[in-house]
Design a protein around this motif. Structure first.
Motif, PDB file in Angstrom:
ATOM      1  N   GLN A  26       0.837  -1.201   0.000  1.00  0.00           N
ATOM      2  CA  GLN A  26       0.000   0.000   0.000  1.00  0.00           C
ATOM      3  C   GLN A  26       0.875   1.256   0.000  1.00  0.00           C
ATOM      4  O   GLN A  26       0.551   2.231  -0.678  1.00  0.00           O
ATOM      5  CB  GLN A  26      -0.934   0.011   1.207  1.00  0.00           C
ATOM      6  CG  GLN A  26      -2.043  -0.999   1.116  1.00  0.00           C
ATOM      7  CD  GLN A  26      -2.958  -0.966   2.326  1.00  0.00           C
ATOM      8  OE1 GLN A  26      -2.641  -0.387   3.367  1.00  0.00           O
ATOM      9  NE2 GLN A  26      -4.115  -1.594   2.196  1.00  0.00           N
ATOM     10  N   SER A  27       1.962   1.229   0.718  1.00  0.00           N
ATOM     11  CA  SER A  27       2.860   2.386   0.782  1.00  0.00           C
ATOM     12  C   SER A  27       3.483   2.680  -0.578  1.00  0.00           C
ATOM     13  O   SER A  27       3.603   3.845  -0.976  1.00  0.00           O
ATOM     14  CB  SER A  27       3.962   2.160   1.812  1.00  0.00           C
ATOM     15  OG  SER A  27       3.408   2.078   3.105  1.00  0.00           O
ATOM     16  N   GLU A  28       3.887   1.639  -1.287  1.00  0.00           N
ATOM     17  CA  GLU A  28       4.478   1.826  -2.617  1.00  0.00           C
ATOM     18  C   GLU A  28       3.460   2.391  -3.601  1.00  0.00           C
ATOM     19  O   GLU A  28       3.786   3.293  -4.391  1.00  0.00           O
ATOM     20  CB  GLU A  28       5.042   0.501  -3.131  1.00  0.00           C
ATOM     21  CG  GLU A  28       6.262   0.035  -2.367  1.00  0.00           C
ATOM     22  CD  GLU A  28       6.654  -1.396  -2.658  1.00  0.00           C
ATOM     23  OE1 GLU A  28       7.860  -1.691  -2.550  1.00  0.00           O
ATOM     24  OE2 GLU A  28       5.781  -2.228  -2.991  1.00  0.00           O
ATOM     25  N   VAL A  29       2.245   1.896  -3.538  1.00  0.00           N
ATOM     26  CA  VAL A  29       1.184   2.413  -4.411  1.00  0.00           C
ATOM     27  C   VAL A  29       0.929   3.879  -4.083  1.00  0.00           C
ATOM     28  O   VAL A  29       0.848   4.729  -4.976  1.00  0.00           O
ATOM     29  CB  VAL A  29      -0.116   1.594  -4.254  1.00  0.00           C
ATOM     30  CG1 VAL A  29      -1.283   2.271  -4.960  1.00  0.00           C
ATOM     31  CG2 VAL A  29       0.087   0.182  -4.784  1.00  0.00           C
ATOM     32  N   ALA A  30       0.818   4.173  -2.805  1.00  0.00           N
ATOM     33  CA  ALA A  30       0.564   5.546  -2.367  1.00  0.00           C
ATOM     34  C   ALA A  30       1.626   6.496  -2.890  1.00  0.00           C
ATOM     35  O   ALA A  30       1.310   7.573  -3.415  1.00  0.00           O
ATOM     36  CB  ALA A  30       0.491   5.598  -0.850  1.00  0.00           C
ATOM     37  N   GLU A  31       2.862   6.090  -2.780  1.00  0.00           N
ATOM     38  CA  GLU A  31       3.966   6.931  -3.243  1.00  0.00           C
ATOM     39  C   GLU A  31       3.865   7.173  -4.753  1.00  0.00           C
ATOM     40  O   GLU A  31       4.064   8.294  -5.216  1.00  0.00           O
ATOM     41  CB  GLU A  31       5.300   6.268  -2.912  1.00  0.00           C
ATOM     42  CG  GLU A  31       6.497   7.117  -3.265  1.00  0.00           C
ATOM     43  CD  GLU A  31       7.811   6.458  -2.865  1.00  0.00           C
ATOM     44  OE1 GLU A  31       8.779   6.608  -3.633  1.00  0.00           O
ATOM     45  OE2 GLU A  31       7.861   5.813  -1.806  1.00  0.00           O
ATOM     46  N   GLN A  32       3.535   6.133  -5.495  1.00  0.00           N
ATOM     47  CA  GLN A  32       3.486   6.262  -6.954  1.00  0.00           C
ATOM     48  C   GLN A  32       2.320   7.113  -7.457  1.00  0.00           C
ATOM     49  O   GLN A  32       2.418   7.708  -8.516  1.00  0.00           O
ATOM     50  CB  GLN A  32       3.458   4.877  -7.601  1.00  0.00           C
ATOM     51  CG  GLN A  32       4.782   4.159  -7.436  1.00  0.00           C
ATOM     52  CD  GLN A  32       4.903   2.941  -8.326  1.00  0.00           C
ATOM     53  OE1 GLN A  32       4.480   2.961  -9.475  1.00  0.00           O
ATOM     54  NE2 GLN A  32       5.481   1.882  -7.791  1.00  0.00           N
ATOM     55  N   ILE A  33       1.227   7.154  -6.686  1.00  0.00           N
ATOM     56  CA  ILE A  33       0.093   7.966  -7.151  1.00  0.00           C
ATOM     57  C   ILE A  33      -0.049   9.277  -6.383  1.00  0.00           C
ATOM     58  O   ILE A  33      -0.977  10.034  -6.615  1.00  0.00           O
ATOM     59  CB  ILE A  33      -1.237   7.184  -7.131  1.00  0.00           C
ATOM     60  CG1 ILE A  33      -1.703   6.888  -5.705  1.00  0.00           C
ATOM     61  CG2 ILE A  33      -1.139   5.910  -7.960  1.00  0.00           C
ATOM     62  CD1 ILE A  33      -3.141   6.429  -5.633  1.00  0.00           C
ATOM     63  N   GLY A  34       0.879   9.528  -5.460  1.00  0.00           N
ATOM     64  CA  GLY A  34       0.861  10.792  -4.722  1.00  0.00           C
ATOM     65  C   GLY A  34      -0.196  10.847  -3.641  1.00  0.00           C
ATOM     66  O   GLY A  34      -0.882  11.859  -3.481  1.00  0.00           O
ATOM     67  N   ALA A  35      -0.328   9.762  -2.899  1.00  0.00           N
ATOM     68  CA  ALA A  35      -1.311   9.697  -1.818  1.00  0.00           C
ATOM     69  C   ALA A  35      -0.634   9.104  -0.585  1.00  0.00           C
ATOM     70  O   ALA A  35       0.546   8.780  -0.617  1.00  0.00           O
ATOM     71  CB  ALA A  35      -2.497   8.834  -2.248  1.00  0.00           C
ATOM     72  N   SER A  38      -2.534   5.352   4.231  1.00  0.00           N
ATOM     73  CA  SER A  38      -3.857   5.217   4.858  1.00  0.00           C
ATOM     74  C   SER A  38      -4.978   5.476   3.853  1.00  0.00           C
ATOM     75  O   SER A  38      -6.043   4.871   3.943  1.00  0.00           O
ATOM     76  CB  SER A  38      -3.989   6.151   6.071  1.00  0.00           C
ATOM     77  OG  SER A  38      -3.932   7.497   5.684  1.00  0.00           O
ATOM     78  N   PHE A  39      -4.728   6.338   2.872  1.00  0.00           N
ATOM     79  CA  PHE A  39      -5.707   6.595   1.815  1.00  0.00           C
ATOM     80  C   PHE A  39      -5.951   5.320   1.006  1.00  0.00           C
ATOM     81  O   PHE A  39      -7.095   4.955   0.739  1.00  0.00           O
ATOM     82  CB  PHE A  39      -5.212   7.730   0.915  1.00  0.00           C
ATOM     83  CG  PHE A  39      -6.113   8.050  -0.232  1.00  0.00           C
ATOM     84  CD1 PHE A  39      -7.290   8.744  -0.027  1.00  0.00           C
ATOM     85  CD2 PHE A  39      -5.779   7.679  -1.524  1.00  0.00           C
ATOM     86  CE1 PHE A  39      -8.132   9.053  -1.093  1.00  0.00           C
ATOM     87  CE2 PHE A  39      -6.600   7.982  -2.598  1.00  0.00           C
ATOM     88  CZ  PHE A  39      -7.781   8.674  -2.374  1.00  0.00           C
ATOM     89  N   ILE A  40      -4.870   4.616   0.652  1.00  0.00           N
ATOM     90  CA  ILE A  40      -4.996   3.370  -0.108  1.00  0.00           C
ATOM     91  C   ILE A  40      -5.727   2.325   0.734  1.00  0.00           C
ATOM     92  O   ILE A  40      -6.594   1.606   0.240  1.00  0.00           O
ATOM     93  CB  ILE A  40      -3.606   2.850  -0.555  1.00  0.00           C
ATOM     94  CG1 ILE A  40      -2.884   3.887  -1.420  1.00  0.00           C
ATOM     95  CG2 ILE A  40      -3.735   1.510  -1.282  1.00  0.00           C
ATOM     96  CD1 ILE A  40      -3.626   4.324  -2.667  1.00  0.00           C
ATOM     97  N   SER A  41      -5.393   2.253   2.002  1.00  0.00           N
ATOM     98  CA  SER A  41      -6.063   1.321   2.906  1.00  0.00           C
ATOM     99  C   SER A  41      -7.566   1.604   2.968  1.00  0.00           C
ATOM    100  O   SER A  41      -8.385   0.675   2.932  1.00  0.00           O
ATOM    101  CB  SER A  41      -5.457   1.425   4.301  1.00  0.00           C
ATOM    102  OG  SER A  41      -6.137   0.601   5.206  1.00  0.00           O
TER     103      SER A  41
END
Length: 76
Positions: A26-35, A38-41
């Protein structure tokens, strides 16, 4: 047309599974989309609504065909 709880759960499960199959946290996804993580979660748990713009970013990142996500809504 109403979206059932079952359809929503299946869609969210496919979203999480696509992330896992892409080998991303989730952290890697968040970083790649600029979020934030916890937003991804919150998206994956269904506690916040998924905006189209965010879905399109995830769709591109996970490289899955559209049917992978939208099979939850088929009439079969």
């Amino acid at each position: 047309m109403k979206i059932t709880d079952r359809q929503k759960k299946k869609f969210l499960k496919s979203l999480k599974q696509a992330r896992i199959e892409a080998g991303l946290t989730q952290s890697e996804v968040a970083e790649q989309i600029g979020a934030s993580q916890s937003f991804i979660s919150k998206i994956e748990s269904g506690s916040i609504s998924l905006e189209v713009e965010i879905f399109l970013k995830l769709y591109q990142l996970y490289e899955k065909p559209a049917v992978y996500f939208f099979s939850a809504f088929s009439r079969k």
